[in-house]
Design a protein around this motif. Structure first.
Motif, short mmCIF file in Angstrom:
data_model
loop_
_atom_site.label_atom_id
_atom_site.label_comp_id
_atom_site.label_asym_id
_atom_site.label_seq_id
_atom_site.Cartn_x
_atom_site.Cartn_y
_atom_site.Cartn_z
N PRO A 131 45.19 58.88 -5.66
CA PRO A 131 45.66 59.06 -4.29
C PRO A 131 45.18 58.00 -3.29
O PRO A 131 45.86 57.74 -2.30
N LEU A 132 44.00 57.39 -3.52
CA LEU A 132 43.45 56.44 -2.57
C LEU A 132 43.53 55.01 -3.10
O LEU A 132 43.50 54.78 -4.30
N ASP A 133 43.60 54.05 -2.18
CA ASP A 133 43.57 52.65 -2.55
C ASP A 133 42.13 52.17 -2.68
O ASP A 133 41.26 52.61 -1.95
N GLN A 134 41.89 51.24 -3.60
CA GLN A 134 40.54 50.70 -3.75
C GLN A 134 40.17 49.82 -2.57
O GLN A 134 39.03 49.84 -2.12
N GLU A 135 41.11 49.03 -2.11
CA GLU A 135 40.91 48.26 -0.88
C GLU A 135 42.13 48.43 0.00
O GLU A 135 43.27 48.48 -0.49
#
Length: 215
Positions: A103-107
């Motif tokens: 669900p989340l981006d690493q950067e």
């Protein structure tokens, strides 16, 4: 400068692309990829054994002069209109919620376009492989741009980039009278780090400026 990577044409105003011009998310997500060191120097390269990809946004004025670079060494511009959400060193250290296709981006860099100072007329979105490993060596990964409603404008597949590409001018925002115009550059750069890449893009922007009449 290298030849552009073949890709679908994408160049239009944000309104034309159906994006909310209030906020854009320039983001990266890739699978943790370990690089096997070889030879006698293997024990000295422990910090380089995983691919580390960094994102940056460079802010230019109408003369192609650099006003700010937002990246892992400077997480916000002076006006706090462009904000880096934190550095990932290997695509794994942000936790399971930020792994590839999670669900989340690493950067992620957030651009609040209505807060960007009027003197800023160009924004370059750049990606760089910190240790010089080619992007194409990742197991899986992509760079993408979306608005705050989740509408995606483009995705760049890291596996499809040239085998020697370690720095990429991903996209370019140009200020217009009542909107921003987005161009997907997808252009490999010669520069080996983000600060040099910012200068290289400045040179390309200056070349594209109209020649004053009478010269």
């Amino acid at each position: 400068m290298s030849t552009p990577v073949p890709s679908p044409l994408l160049s239009d105003s944000l309104k034309g692309l159906g994006l909310d011009a209030g906020a854009l998310f320039f983001a990266l997500n890739y699978e943790f990829t370990k690089i096997q060191s070889k030879g006698l120097f293997k024990r000295f390269k422990k910090n380089k054994e995983a691919i580390d990809i960094d994102l940056a946004c460079v802010l230019y004025d109408n003369h192609s002069s650099i006003h700010d670079i937002v990246w892992f060494k400077q997480l916000r511009d002076k006006a706090e209109s462009v904000r880096h959400q934190g550095d990932s060193l290997n695509g794994k250290d942000r936790g399971e919620q930020a792994m590839y296709q999670a669900p989340l981006d690493q950067e992620q860099i957030r651009l609040y376009l209505d807060k960007i100072p009027i003197r800023i007329t160009h924004i370059a979105m750049i990606a760089n492989s910190y240790h010089g490993h080619p992007f194409s060596r990742v197991e899986k990964g992509e760079i993408h741009l979306s608005d705050d409603e989740g509408n995606r404008c483009f995705e760049v597949n890291l596996k499809q980039l040239p085998k020697d590409c370690t720095t990429l001018w991903v996209a370019h925002l140009r200020r217009e009278i009542d909107d921003w115009h987005l161009t997907l550059q997808n252009l490999p750069l010669v520069a080996e780090d983000i600060t040099d890449a910012a200068q290289e893009v400045a040179h390309e922007l200056a070349r594209a400026l109209p020649i004053p009449q009478g010269l």
